[in-house]
Design a protein around this motif. Structure first.
Motif, PDB file in Angstrom:
ATOM      1  N   THR A 119       0.839  -1.308  -0.116  1.00 24.86           N
ATOM      2  CA  THR A 119      -0.052  -0.023   0.115  1.00 24.86           C
ATOM      3  C   THR A 119       0.844   1.202   0.041  1.00 24.86           C
ATOM      4  O   THR A 119       1.988   1.256   0.745  1.00 24.86           O
ATOM      5  N   VAL A 120       0.479   2.196  -0.836  1.00 27.99           N
ATOM      6  CA  VAL A 120       1.103   3.606  -0.682  1.00 27.99           C
ATOM      7  C   VAL A 120       0.318   4.469  -0.085  1.00 27.99           C
ATOM      8  O   VAL A 120      -0.732   4.991  -0.380  1.00 27.99           O
ATOM      9  N   ALA A 121       0.341   4.584   1.353  1.00 29.44           N
ATOM     10  CA  ALA A 121      -0.276   5.436   2.336  1.00 29.44           C
ATOM     11  C   ALA A 121       0.098   6.711   2.340  1.00 29.44           C
ATOM     12  O   ALA A 121       1.193   7.210   1.816  1.00 29.44           O
ATOM     13  N   ASN A 122      -0.765   7.735   2.659  1.00 27.44           N
ATOM     14  CA  ASN A 122      -0.395   9.085   2.745  1.00 27.44           C
ATOM     15  C   ASN A 122       0.000   9.352   4.026  1.00 27.44           C
ATOM     16  O   ASN A 122       0.167   8.471   4.791  1.00 27.44           O
ATOM     17  N   THR A 123       0.714  10.506   4.152  1.00 27.32           N
ATOM     18  CA  THR A 123       1.705  11.007   5.241  1.00 27.32           C
ATOM     19  C   THR A 123       0.709  10.734   6.565  1.00 27.32           C
ATOM     20  O   THR A 123       1.524  10.184   7.547  1.00 27.32           O
ATOM     21  N   SER A 124      -0.465  10.910   6.860  1.00 25.71           N
ATOM     22  CA  SER A 124      -1.230  11.165   8.072  1.00 25.71           C
ATOM     23  C   SER A 124      -1.250   9.763   8.375  1.00 25.71           C
ATOM     24  O   SER A 124      -1.094   9.548   9.672  1.00 25.71           O
ATOM     25  N   VAL A 129       0.326   5.304  12.383  1.00 28.33           N
ATOM     26  CA  VAL A 129       1.146   4.034  12.883  1.00 28.33           C
ATOM     27  C   VAL A 129       2.328   4.269  13.749  1.00 28.33           C
ATOM     28  O   VAL A 129       2.790   3.591  14.535  1.00 28.33           O
ATOM     29  N   ILE A 130       3.270   5.190  13.181  1.00 27.59           N
ATOM     30  CA  ILE A 130       4.559   5.654  13.778  1.00 27.59           C
ATOM     31  C   ILE A 130       4.232   6.090  15.255  1.00 27.59           C
ATOM     32  O   ILE A 130       4.982   5.749  16.177  1.00 27.59           O
ATOM     33  N   ASN A 131       3.167   6.662  15.529  1.00 27.98           N
ATOM     34  CA  ASN A 131       2.990   7.213  16.893  1.00 27.98           C
ATOM     35  C   ASN A 131       2.069   6.139  17.772  1.00 27.98           C
ATOM     36  O   ASN A 131       1.402   6.496  18.741  1.00 27.98           O
ATOM     37  N   GLY A 132       1.820   5.088  17.056  1.00 27.63           N
ATOM     38  CA  GLY A 132       1.115   4.058  18.106  1.00 27.63           C
ATOM     39  C   GLY A 132      -0.146   4.030  17.949  1.00 27.63           C
ATOM     40  O   GLY A 132      -1.086   3.185  18.705  1.00 27.63           O
ATOM     41  N   ARG A 133      -0.854   4.869  17.030  1.00 32.47           N
ATOM     42  CA  ARG A 133      -2.403   5.113  16.812  1.00 32.47           C
ATOM     43  C   ARG A 133      -2.797   3.912  16.027  1.00 32.47           C
ATOM     44  O   ARG A 133      -2.865   4.174  14.782  1.00 32.47           O
ATOM     45  N   ASN A 134      -3.229   2.724  16.565  1.00 33.93           N
ATOM     46  CA  ASN A 134      -3.655   1.838  15.733  1.00 33.93           C
ATOM     47  C   ASN A 134      -4.961   1.084  16.610  1.00 33.93           C
ATOM     48  O   ASN A 134      -5.264   1.217  17.425  1.00 33.93           O
TER      49      ASN A 134
END
Length: 415
Positions: A119-124, A129-134
């Motif tokens: 998947t080519v995901a957008n920056t937001s 994901v990097i900030n753990g919001r999953n």
């Protein structure tokens, strides 16, 4: 005429002229067939039989009381400096196992549903994901069977000093705070099971037959297009190792068959199976402690069974190095996983590690030596496919799942 016949018949001829020396020498010199070499002298055979007819006895051995020569053991290579051999795969788990028909049906499902293109995901989305919001998603039919999935808050940090950003609790139908349902819509399945448990609980398990289920994160922990260090779209201009990590804690096992597994999968994945049993998936199972990569048999020995209340973490380090293929891992048979995972991205060196209460207790390379005749491929696990967090359950078990901020490895990778 009479004179003629007298010379031919009855008349003695004179041949004396042939015996003269001059005639002999003339004949010898003019005879090309005469052997002019001197003849060798004649020798008489020695008396007695030939030597070959005489019996010869071997010489008597010389008695020696000395020990055999000393072997210089220091000339033998020191194998203790070599890395240990990879563990062999088991034909079945030491605990209970799923049926062959269930495995065959899931393999057929995987063959009909190849892994999604990265998947080519957008920056937001990537920042979330990097900030753990999953989040976590229900497996099919789990809520109808009485399972409850709910977000919760966790203000305490783990043993590594990191505070989770997102925390979820998976509560089985046997939990008194969860909704209950005794109607099963899934066929009975027997998977790897037994655990070390704490003191018995007064909460009684439900009458639902135990089934395998795989709970997956709503967003990938690893976006291959931007997180693979060898990808041309890597988030950083300079390639460096990229790490993903999450944790779970088994809160309570209701029966001896209750099971939990921690792993990662590429979608689509058969959600009625444990992580690690099929292509592009990893799983470490709590009942036998074995690790699984595309292995629906018995896995490989790895760690001890998970205990209640113990923090279990799984991480992967993606290095900016291409994979290497050893002779022992080459195989001539076509691998089904290679047909089910097609990606334009390069494969990178990948290492998996497990933590228990914050301590790294084991790790292994994805491209380790594998049995060329028995093992299946590891396609999809070396940076060429998106990877989702996966929690496997079997039977009634309560689990807490935690996602952390950090993205690139707040957990130090093993040496």
């Amino acid at each position: 005429m009479s004179k003629f016949f007298n010379k031919l018949k009855g008349e003695k001829q004179d041949y004396s002229h042939l015996n003269s020396d001059s005639s002999s020498s003339n004949f010898a010199s003019n005879n090309p067939y005469r052997n002019t070499q001197s003849q060798p002298p004649a020798y008489q055979a020695p008396p007695g039989p030939p030597p070959s007819h005489q019996s010869q006895k071997p010489p008597a051995p010389v008695e020696d009381d000395n020990p055999p020569p000393y072997h210089d053991w220091t000339s033998v290579p020191d194998n203790s400096l070599l890395p240990p051999p990879p563990p062999l795969a088991s034909d079945y788990s030491s605990t209970t196992n799923a049926s062959y028909d269930e495995a065959a049906a899931a393999h057929a499902w995987c063959a009909a549903h190849p892994v999604f293109t990265p998947t080519v995901a957008n920056t937001s989305v990537i920042e979330n994901v990097i900030n753990g919001r999953n989040g976590l998603a229900y497996p099919p039919g789990a809520n109808q069977r009485g399972w409850t999935l709910s977000p919760t808050t966790s203000t305490s940090s783990n043993a590594l000093g990191a505070t989770p950003t997102s925390t979820y609790q998976i509560l089985s139908p046997s939990n008194p705070t969860a909704s209950s349902s005794n109607t099963s819509t899934q066929p009975r399945s027997s998977s790897n099971s037994r655990f070390l448990r704490s003191a018995p609980s007064s909460r009684a398990p439900t009458h639902n037959p135990p089934t395998d289920a795989c709970w997956t994160s709503t967003l990938p922990l690893f976006f291959a297009a931007t997180s693979n260090p060898l990808s041309p779209h890597f988030a950083s201009p300079k390639p460096h190792p990229y790490t993903i990590y999450f944790e779970l804690t088994p809160l309570h096992y209701y029966t001896e068959e209750s099971t939990v597994a921690i792993g990662l999968v590429s979608k689509p994945y058969p959600l009625n199976r444990q992580p690690g049993w099929h292509r592009a998936s990893i799983g470490v199972h709590s009942d036998d402690g074995n690790r699984y990569i595309n292995d629906s048999w018995g896995g490989r020995p790895f760690t001890d069974p998970f205990r209640e209340g113990e923090s279990i973490g799984l991480g992967i380090v993606f290095s900016p190095q291409p994979t290497t293929t050893t002779a022992a891992s080459k195989t001539t048979k076509p691998l089904q996983s290679d047909r089910e995972v097609r990606s334009p991205l390069p494969k990178c060196k990948t290492r998996i590690y497990l933590t228990r209460n914050g301590n790294v207790t084991g790790s292994w390379d994805v491209d380790e030596e594998r049995d060329a005749e028995k093992d299946e491929g590891v396609a999809g696990l070396m940076g060429e496919a998106d990877l989702y967090a996966a929690v496997g359950t079997f039977g009634d078990v309560d689990v807490e799942v935690r996602f952390f901020a950090g993205g690139e490895g707040f957990v130090p990778p093993p040496a």
